[in-house]
Scaffold this active site. Structure first.
Site, mmCIF file in Angstrom:
data_model
loop_
_atom_site.group_PDB
_atom_site.id
_atom_site.type_symbol
_atom_site.label_atom_id
_atom_site.label_comp_id
_atom_site.label_asym_id
_atom_site.label_seq_id
_atom_site.Cartn_x
_atom_site.Cartn_y
_atom_site.Cartn_z
ATOM 1 N N GLU A 1 45.396 34.290 45.087
ATOM 2 C CA GLU A 1 44.898 35.595 44.637
ATOM 3 C C GLU A 1 45.060 36.646 45.733
ATOM 4 O O GLU A 1 45.542 37.752 45.474
ATOM 5 C CB GLU A 1 43.430 35.501 44.230
ATOM 6 C CG GLU A 1 42.848 36.854 43.824
ATOM 7 C CD GLU A 1 41.361 36.805 43.531
ATOM 8 O OE1 GLU A 1 40.776 37.868 43.243
ATOM 9 O OE2 GLU A 1 40.763 35.709 43.588
ATOM 10 N N GLY B 1 38.802 41.351 44.584
ATOM 11 C CA GLY B 1 39.216 40.057 45.124
ATOM 12 C C GLY B 1 38.624 39.767 46.492
ATOM 13 O O GLY B 1 39.193 38.992 47.269
ATOM 14 N N PHE C 1 32.876 43.280 37.030
ATOM 15 C CA PHE C 1 34.206 43.650 37.531
ATOM 16 C C PHE C 1 35.269 42.648 37.092
ATOM 17 O O PHE C 1 36.180 42.318 37.854
ATOM 18 C CB PHE C 1 34.203 43.781 39.065
ATOM 19 C CG PHE C 1 33.108 44.641 39.614
ATOM 20 C CD1 PHE C 1 32.787 45.850 39.020
ATOM 21 C CD2 PHE C 1 32.379 44.249 40.730
ATOM 22 C CE1 PHE C 1 31.772 46.653 39.521
ATOM 23 C CE2 PHE C 1 31.362 45.039 41.241
ATOM 24 C CZ PHE C 1 31.056 46.251 40.630
ATOM 25 N N ILE C 2 35.161 42.175 35.862
ATOM 26 C CA ILE C 2 36.050 41.125 35.365
ATOM 27 C C ILE C 2 37.251 41.746 34.652
ATOM 28 O O ILE C 2 37.112 42.341 33.571
ATOM 29 C CB ILE C 2 35.308 40.172 34.406
ATOM 30 C CG1 ILE C 2 34.022 39.643 35.062
ATOM 31 C CG2 ILE C 2 36.225 39.028 33.994
ATOM 32 C CD1 ILE C 2 34.227 38.970 36.421
ATOM 33 N N GLY D 1 51.403 70.218 46.748
ATOM 34 C CA GLY D 1 50.623 70.439 45.538
ATOM 35 C C GLY D 1 51.041 69.559 44.386
ATOM 36 O O GLY D 1 50.214 69.172 43.548
#
Length: 388
Positions: free
Chosen positions: A243, A364, A158-159, A341
């Site tokens: 972060e 994170g 997941f980098i 819609g």
């Protein structure tokens, strides 16, 4: 605009940035969303404008500005409706570069931080692993010291910027027997032998390159360690505050963007002879959503102000991410409903917003992990301390 935190200089910066994004980035967003590849030229343009070095020292090409310029950068990036592009920028500037600036020696700063600020080199931060995800302390990647180098083995996943970056900031266990007290951080060149990256196919954040990365006997010069050996966990925890606050700010900004878009749509769309924004059920639902967004926004500004004043705000930033990302998901879900819609159509922004926003409570540090971290601080009275 809130004058408690934003000066006239801040406001002028916001106008300049917004104009830059509209002219230089927006025309390419749909292409990047489709291909999953951000053209390299845009990094240099960001660097030339100083946007990659907002809060970094002038000695390395930065602008040395306060944290509210960073807040503005995050907020304006959300308004162009590409969570992937925004993530690529902030993962470089506020994940990889943060470690270079805080823990890198002068040689590392000259070789990596200076070109990073200029947009000539792009970085990624490698912490999460396939076996552990948000469990930083449980990482299995190791870096064994061998005379004049470390030998890196393991994998990360997941980098963000994991495929196309020029260097990697990697956390690994240098003394596995010490648990989280035996962790160190390194900067590693992309072209080092033994590094392979596999691009992941994601629900959202389509413009950014997210990777699983494998390290097979990767030789890292001893000089490429960031900070002190075995102090990596403390560095990571300290920087998690920025972060998580960035992700909280991103969340309130994309929620505000969704609300503004929905309100404009509701003021133009009619049903049964009335504009949608005249129906009490929709008006009151909108106000509830707006209030939730505004509460998170003001809280995030308060935490940003404390972090700007060098306070240790790991708890507060963790709360920021936990509550703001949940709020954004709920706001955007309801804003899509306001469009009916059309909200479900890719020609309108809500479908992409909904997909991109869903990453907020996951990336994170998942919301479940964050709740446990906060519980340790407020229930168990565990005290995290800044890295020395």
């Amino acid at each position: 605009m809130n004058n408690m935190y934003f000066t006239e200089e801040h406001n002028l910066f916001r106008e300049s940035l917004a104009d830059f994004l509209q002219k230089e980035v927006v025309p390419h967003i749909d292409k990047w969303e489709e291909t999953g590849t951000i053209d390299k030229f845009i990094w240099k343009k960001f660097g030339d404008m100083g946007f990659l070095g907002i809060n970094y020292p002038e000695a390395y090409g930065g602008l040395n500005l306060d944290l509210f310029y960073t807040v503005i950068l995050q907020e304006e990036l959300q308004k162009i409706n590409s969570g992937g592009f925004a993530a690529a920028i902030w993962a470089h500037v506020y994940l990889a570069m943060t470690h270079l600036n805080a823990e890198g020696d002068e040689t590392i700063k000259q070789n990596y931080l200076v070109p990073s600020i200029a947009g000539e080199k792009i970085g990624c931060l490698c912490i999460s692993e396939p076996s552990g995800g948000s469990d930083v302390a449980g990482m299995l990647t190791t870096a064994v010291k061998k005379e004049d180098h470390y030998l890196l083995n393991g994998s990360k996943t997941f980098i963000t910027n994991g495929v196309y970056s020029d260097y990697l900031v990697v956390a690994a266990k240098t003394k596995p027997e010490l648990g989280n007290k035996g962790m160190s951080i390194f900067v590693v060149d992309r072209d080092t032998a033994g590094i392979t990256a596999t691009k992941l196919n994601k629900l959202g954040w389509r413009a950014s390159d997210t990777a699983e990365i494998a390290f097979d006997n990767v030789k890292i010069p001893i000089t490429n360690i960031l900070g002190e050996e075995n102090q990596g966990f403390a560095y990571i925890m300290q920087h998690f505050a920025l972060e998580r606050l960035v992700m909280g700010i991103n969340a309130h900004a994309r929620a505000e963007f969704a609300l503004n878009y929905a309100l404009n749509y509701m003021s133009e769309r009619t049903a049964f002879g009335n504009q949608l924004n005249k129906y009490q059920a929709l008006r009151h639902k909108f106000v509830d959503l707006y209030a939730d967004m505004e509460i998170c926004k003001q809280y995030n500004y308060t935490v940003a102000n404390r972090l700007n004043n060098k306070e240790y705000v790991v708890k507060e930033a963790t709360i920021s991410k936990l509550k703001s990302t949940k709020m954004a998901d709920e706001v955007i879900y309801e804003c899509l409903q306001f469009l009916g819609g059309y909200g479900y159509m890719e020609d309108y922004p809500m479908a992409r917003l909904l997909r991109d926003s869903r990453l907020g409570p996951i990336g994170g540090g998942t919301s479940e992990i964050l709740r446990e971290i906060i519980a340790k601080m407020v229930i168990d009275k565990k005290a995290y301390k800044p890295a020395t």
